[in-house]
Design an enzyme around this catalytic site. Structure first.
Site, mmCIF file in Angstrom:
data_model
loop_
_atom_site.group_PDB
_atom_site.id
_atom_site.type_symbol
_atom_site.label_atom_id
_atom_site.label_comp_id
_atom_site.label_asym_id
_atom_site.label_seq_id
_atom_site.Cartn_x
_atom_site.Cartn_y
_atom_site.Cartn_z
ATOM 1 N N CYS A 228 0.817 -1.158 0.054
ATOM 2 C CA CYS A 228 -0.119 -0.080 -0.046
ATOM 3 C C CYS A 228 0.850 1.363 0.098
ATOM 4 O O CYS A 228 0.632 1.870 -0.792
ATOM 5 C CB CYS A 228 -0.915 0.162 1.184
ATOM 6 S SG CYS A 228 -2.236 -1.293 1.183
ATOM 7 N N HIS A 229 1.622 1.349 1.026
ATOM 8 C CA HIS A 229 2.581 2.712 0.988
ATOM 9 C C HIS A 229 4.105 2.392 1.150
ATOM 10 O O HIS A 229 4.862 3.128 1.442
ATOM 11 C CB HIS A 229 2.028 3.394 2.245
ATOM 12 C CG HIS A 229 0.405 3.786 2.168
ATOM 13 N ND1 HIS A 229 -0.389 2.811 2.852
ATOM 14 C CD2 HIS A 229 -0.194 4.289 1.507
ATOM 15 C CE1 HIS A 229 -1.622 3.407 2.514
ATOM 16 N NE2 HIS A 229 -1.461 4.384 1.731
#
Lengths: 182, 494
Positions: free
Chosen positions: A146-147
């Protein structure tokens, strides 16, 4: 009538009225709070949600170097059978260089079994790295798609936005090959 | 809603009702003869367009709710049933799905219009704030609606967004559990999201009512940003602007219908068609496009506030002090800070830049582990990267509330403020670039070389600098071009 009372003991009357007003207001506020609480608390996990809070895991089928994911409280728990190289890699890191300082020994009960909640401490995605073919990040452990948080072979945060290591749930070895999580 | 003067109506039924409840008088006053500046351009269509989109969303949503099942086991298949089996279900859902996007398009243009022409300035501050509240409610509603089809994208968006609250120290996890009704996104979460997704649009409707009410008290702003001086500056709302709004609405709806019927999934991703699985995060999750700029801000903060970043922020505050305080009148500590800020502005800016660079680099991790440069105390992080990201993201939206007090320049319209105009157009471009950065993966690079992260960080920097530094500074220092004497005069000259 009110003018008469106000005239007879003006200051005392004012203070008493203020007191009554403030007390009534305070009781009203407490009452409103008491009334609101059941509605707010009803949003917390219900009894049936809380009831599903332990899970037992059989370790026998997990070969060295393999990992499985089990569901606990609706979240994935990573159970990894670590290789000697992975353990050594995790032990070689200087603890004071870590963002969330924890030695590998504090994160496991048996060196070869790494058990932790597979939820990225950034915003709750499930990091990749359980399967052979998954990207494992720069530190050979897990990588959150995701990040972009990288975790090492002890599940500790090494790079990216996550503030903490992957959390270790409460668990106990019932026997050498059976673990109870929760 | 003053209805003191009643209009005359020929129709006896209308007249009978109006004597008892003057709704017809009110409509006549507020939408019939309502004096409206005569120089509107097409930017002024978007309030009405947004209103039509809100009604479209409510109508299509009510019908969808009649076919939808808010349960973790059935939600995904009930949406598929709407698409395949329910009469016209596919159309109603596509109207609702793409309607959300077009509602946001209209609202973003409407907001940009407000900023560009200074519509937030006195006497329209509260009107502007009500608008920001509508925008916030829209974001909450849209986010919860995104979760309802119970797809991989929606379920994980709910996980990530509720995860924002875990950044709050001490009570963060408790708050997240309270919001989700469990330890992860599951049936209780879906149920409450459905309940709120149904409720919030009606709250939006109520706030829109207040927004329009406030508008009708102060009257509309206009492209020149100067006040209406008399009847020669205005036109009655009907038929002049009912016609202009209807035309603009027609063009807008045409685009909306083209997307809805010919490219209905243009805003969707493959992960919208996979049922939610709490055990597997999709490789690339993104929010809906209208949140992407803020998502880029969130991801841009890969560093926290350590003593160096703190020093940099402090130096910037001192530099800005004379702009914020109005040094001349203040006494005591504030005036000392202002004097220092004014006298050593260049030095302080240099300190801010160097300290920021040090603070940033000391938090960049090498591939081999450890920081790129190690400095004393650089590990002392007061606000970690996660909390900093969440604060910056929420801050970037909340900043809008304070806009009327950040930009206090007496001239409203950007037409007469060349510097403000440039800065605001750059902000619009910046917003689009941030959106692009938010859309790509965390480790993507432009042309394979420049990490998008850096571009996102620069964009975030400009966004905050625009609101917190440029606007206050321009308010005090920008010399505006001469304003026309009246709307009428400007219109006749053109």
């Amino acid at each position: 009538m009110s003018a008469h009372i106000a005239n007879s003991d003006s200051e005392d009357g004012q203070t008493r009225r203020d007191f009554l007003l403030l007390t009534a207001g305070a009781f009203g506020a407490v009452g409103a709070g008491c009334f609101a609480w059941p509605f707010i608390d009803s949003l917390n996990p219900a009894a049936d949600t809380l009831a599903m809070s332990t899970v037992e895991v059989d370790l026998t089928p997990i070969q060295e170097g393999q990992a499985i994911t089990v569901k606990w409280r609706g979240k994935p728990v990573f159970v990894r059978h670590r290789t000697a190289a992975e353990i050594e890699q995790a032990r070689a890191v200087k603890v004071e260089e870590l963002r969330d300082r924890e030695s590998d020994a504090d994160r496991v009960k048996k060196d070869q079994w790494l058990i932790m909640v597979g939820v990225c401490t950034h915003l709750g995605c499930v990091p990749l790295g359980q399967k052979e073919t998954d990207p494992k990040g720069d530190f050979g452990g897990w990588f959150c798609p995701c990040h972009g948080s990288h975790y090492d072979t002890s599940g500790r945060i090494r790079k990216g936005p996550a503030p903490k290591n992957l959390s270790v749930p409460e668990y106990s070895f019932i026997s050498d090959t059976l673990v109870k999580v929760g | 809603m003053s209805s003191g003067q009643r209009a005359e109506f020929k129709n006896p039924v209308v007249s009978w009702i109006d004597e008892r409840l003057p709704v017809f008088s009110m409509m006549q006053k507020e939408y019939g003869v309502f004096p409206t500046p005569r120089n509107f351009n097409y930017f002024w269509n978007f309030g009405a367009i947004a209103m039509v989109m809100l009604i479209t969303m409510i109508v299509s949503g009510i019908v969808l709710a009649m076919h939808y099942t808010p349960h973790a086991d059935h939600a995904f298949s009930s949406v598929e049933r709407i698409m395949r089996d329910v009469n016209w279900g596919w159309m109603i859902r596509y109207i609702h799905m793409n309607g959300a996007s077009f509602f946001f398009i209209a609202v973003y243009i409407h907001i940009f219009r407000g900023i560009y022409y200074g519509s937030y300035k006195k006497p329209r501050e509260l009107l502007w704030i009500l608008g920001v509240i509508i925008y916030l409610l829209m974001m909450a509603t849209a986010f919860m609606g995104y979760t309802l089809p119970w797809s991989q994208m929606g379920g994980w968006a709910a996980t990530v967004i509720s995860g924002f609250f875990t950044a709050i120290p001490v009570v963060g996890d408790m708050i997240q559990t309270l919001l989700l009704g469990g330890f992860s996104v599951d049936n209780p979460t879906l149920n409450r999201f459905f309940s709120l997704h149904y409720l919030l649009p009606f709250l939006i409707f109520a706030v829109v009512f207040l927004h329009v009410w406030a508008l009708h008290v102060s009257g509309s702003n206009n492209p020149l940003g100067i006040d209406v001086k008399g009847p020669q500056d205005t036109l009655p709302f009907h038929p002049y602007y009912t016609m202009k709004d209807t035309f603009g609405l027609g063009v807008f709806l045409l685009l909306y219908v083209i997307v809805t019927f010919f490219f209905p999934n243009i805003f969707a991703h493959p992960d919208h068609f996979v049922e939610y699985n709490p055990m597997v995060t999709p490789p690339h999750i993104v929010p809906e496009w209208y949140f992407l700029p803020f998502y880029a801000v969130l991801r841009g903060l890969t560093f926290g506030v350590n003593p160096y970043i703190g020093l940099s922020l402090f130096a910037l505050i001192v530099v800005m002090a004379p702009v914020y305080c109005g040094a001349d009148k203040k006494t005591g500590l504030c005036s000392i800070i202002c004097v220092v800020g004014r006298k050593y502005a260049v030095l302080l800016l240099a300190i801010a830049a160097v300290a920021f660079a040090l603070g940033y680099l000391s938090q960049v991790e090498k591939a081999t582990g450890g920081a790129l440069i190690s400095l004393p105390l650089s590990n002392l992080v007061f606000v970690n990267a996660k909390l900093a990201g969440v604060l910056a993201m929420f801050g970037s939206v909340i900043l809008l509330v304070f806009l009327p007090w950040l930009d206090t320049h007496p001239v409203r319209s950007a037409r007469f403020r060349p510097l403000f105009k440039t800065a605001t157009l750059l902000l619009a471009i910046d917003f689009v670039i941030l959106g692009y950065v938010g859309m790509e993966t965390a480790d993507a690079a432009l042309f394979g070389v420049i990490p998008l992260l850096w571009i996102g960080q620069l964009g975030t920097g400009y966004y905050f600098a625009y609101f917190l530094m440029l606007l206050p500074w321009l308010s005090r220092n920008e010399k505006a071009q001469p304003l026309p004497a009246s709307i009428n005069e400007a219109v006749l000259k053109a």
